[in-house]
Design a protein around this motif. Structure first.
Motif, PDB file in Angstrom:
ATOM      1  N   ALA A  29       2.342  -9.210  34.816  1.00 23.99           N
ATOM      2  CA  ALA A  29       2.638  -9.827  33.509  1.00 23.99           C
ATOM      3  C   ALA A  29       4.360 -10.305  33.276  1.00 23.99           C
ATOM      4  CB  ALA A  29       1.639  -9.168  32.958  1.00 23.99           C
ATOM      5  N   VAL A  30       4.718  -9.634  33.686  1.00 23.33           N
ATOM      6  CA  VAL A  30       6.325  -9.162  32.731  1.00 23.33           C
ATOM      7  C   VAL A  30       6.847 -10.199  34.293  1.00 23.33           C
ATOM      8  CG1 VAL A  30       8.570  -8.528  33.087  1.00 23.33           C
ATOM      9  CG2 VAL A  30       7.069  -7.208  31.908  1.00 23.33           C
ATOM     10  N   VAL A  31       6.229 -10.052  34.768  1.00 23.25           N
ATOM     11  CA  VAL A  31       7.389 -11.191  35.923  1.00 23.25           C
ATOM     12  C   VAL A  31       6.749 -11.973  35.792  1.00 23.25           C
ATOM     13  CG1 VAL A  31       6.665 -11.681  39.047  1.00 23.25           C
ATOM     14  CG2 VAL A  31       7.025  -9.113  37.892  1.00 23.25           C
ATOM     15  N   MET A  32       5.399 -12.631  35.736  1.00 21.45           N
ATOM     16  CA  MET A  32       4.594 -13.859  35.770  1.00 21.45           C
ATOM     17  C   MET A  32       5.559 -14.646  34.660  1.00 21.45           C
ATOM     18  SD  MET A  32       3.596 -14.565  38.682  1.00 21.45           S
ATOM     19  CE  MET A  32       2.495 -16.431  38.016  1.00 21.45           C
ATOM     20  N   ALA A  33       5.619 -13.885  32.831  1.00 27.69           N
ATOM     21  CA  ALA A  33       6.040 -14.449  31.779  1.00 27.69           C
ATOM     22  C   ALA A  33       7.655 -14.869  32.320  1.00 27.69           C
ATOM     23  CB  ALA A  33       5.888 -13.940  31.519  1.00 27.69           C
ATOM     24  N   LEU A  34       8.289 -14.106  33.438  1.00 29.11           N
ATOM     25  CA  LEU A  34       9.465 -14.149  33.347  1.00 29.11           C
ATOM     26  C   LEU A  34       9.353 -15.654  34.383  1.00 29.11           C
ATOM     27  CD1 LEU A  34      11.538 -11.324  34.123  1.00 29.11           C
ATOM     28  CD2 LEU A  34      11.775 -12.882  32.077  1.00 29.11           C
ATOM     29  N   ALA A  91      12.389 -13.837  22.974  1.00 29.35           N
ATOM     30  CA  ALA A  91      11.333 -12.943  23.837  1.00 29.35           C
ATOM     31  C   ALA A  91      11.023 -11.802  22.691  1.00 29.35           C
ATOM     32  CB  ALA A  91      10.722 -13.002  24.925  1.00 29.35           C
ATOM     33  N   MET A  92      11.959 -10.559  22.852  1.00 28.19           N
ATOM     34  CA  MET A  92      11.136  -9.831  21.897  1.00 28.19           C
ATOM     35  C   MET A  92      11.676  -9.223  20.777  1.00 28.19           C
ATOM     36  SD  MET A  92      10.731  -7.708  24.935  1.00 28.19           S
ATOM     37  CE  MET A  92      11.068  -5.990  24.448  1.00 28.19           C
ATOM     38  N   ALA A  93      12.490 -10.506  19.844  1.00 27.91           N
ATOM     39  CA  ALA A  93      12.351 -10.873  18.719  1.00 27.91           C
ATOM     40  C   ALA A  93      10.869 -10.960  18.012  1.00 27.91           C
ATOM     41  CB  ALA A  93      13.231 -12.286  18.083  1.00 27.91           C
ATOM     42  N   THR A  94      10.193 -11.831  18.841  1.00 28.69           N
ATOM     43  CA  THR A  94       8.452 -12.318  18.289  1.00 28.69           C
ATOM     44  C   THR A  94       7.992 -11.223  17.640  1.00 28.69           C
ATOM     45  OG1 THR A  94       7.724 -12.120  20.596  1.00 28.69           O
ATOM     46  CG2 THR A  94       8.794 -14.479  20.065  1.00 28.69           C
ATOM     47  N   PRO A  95       7.124 -11.668  16.563  1.00 33.17           N
ATOM     48  CA  PRO A  95       5.626 -10.538  16.429  1.00 33.17           C
ATOM     49  C   PRO A  95       5.066  -9.456  17.634  1.00 33.17           C
ATOM     50  CG  PRO A  95       5.551 -12.007  15.428  1.00 33.17           C
ATOM     51  CD  PRO A  95       7.416 -12.743  15.895  1.00 33.17           C
ATOM     52  N   GLY A 105       1.945 -17.659  22.642  1.00 30.55           N
ATOM     53  CA  GLY A 105       2.379 -18.053  23.287  1.00 30.55           C
ATOM     54  C   GLY A 105       3.211 -17.091  24.466  1.00 30.55           C
ATOM     55  N   LEU A 106       4.308 -17.602  25.621  1.00 31.61           N
ATOM     56  CA  LEU A 106       4.709 -16.882  26.447  1.00 31.61           C
ATOM     57  C   LEU A 106       5.112 -15.820  25.455  1.00 31.61           C
ATOM     58  CD1 LEU A 106       5.047 -16.833  28.913  1.00 31.61           C
ATOM     59  CD2 LEU A 106       6.550 -18.783  29.715  1.00 31.61           C
TER      60      LEU A 106
END
Length: 107
Positions: A39-44, A64-68, A74-75
């Motif tokens: 999941a991390v690889v695909m999001a990147l 991305a890490m600041a999103t709740p 979303g992505l």
């Protein structure tokens, strides 16, 4: 007083078995890492093809890490959830290794 053998023998009667804790930690941690890795690889990879041209990869990761974590979409949210899941899995595998080393067991 020094003794030979592992410390597991001292904890047999307490109900918590270090070997079981280490095995469960490795199993759950590996499962979390296995779920989070792709999941991390695909999001990147998706971010590299879409959004990253403006602020760079590290800027996108920071955003991305600041999103709740709860209620996000979303992505960026998917990356955040996958990253937290991966870190939890890594922590559990590390905990299992510490339990194995401290009590002298092989899980």
């Amino acid at each position: 007083m020094a003794h030979s053998g592992s410390d597991v023998d001292a904890y047999v009667g307490s109900g918590v078995r270090p070997k079981r804790v280490a095995r469960a930690g490795r199993w759950v941690g590996t499962a979390l890492l296995g779920a989070a890795g792709p999941a991390v690889v695909m999001a990147l990879l998706v971010a590299l093809t879409r959004d990253v041209a403006v602020g760079g990869l590290f800027g996108w990761i920071d955003g991305a890490m600041a999103t709740p974590l709860v209620g996000g979409t979303g992505l960026s949210w998917a990356f955040h959830v996958a990253a937290v899941t991966g870190l939890a899995g890594l922590w559990l595998v590390g905990f299992a290794l510490v339990v194995e080393g401290y009590f002298g067991v092989e899980a």
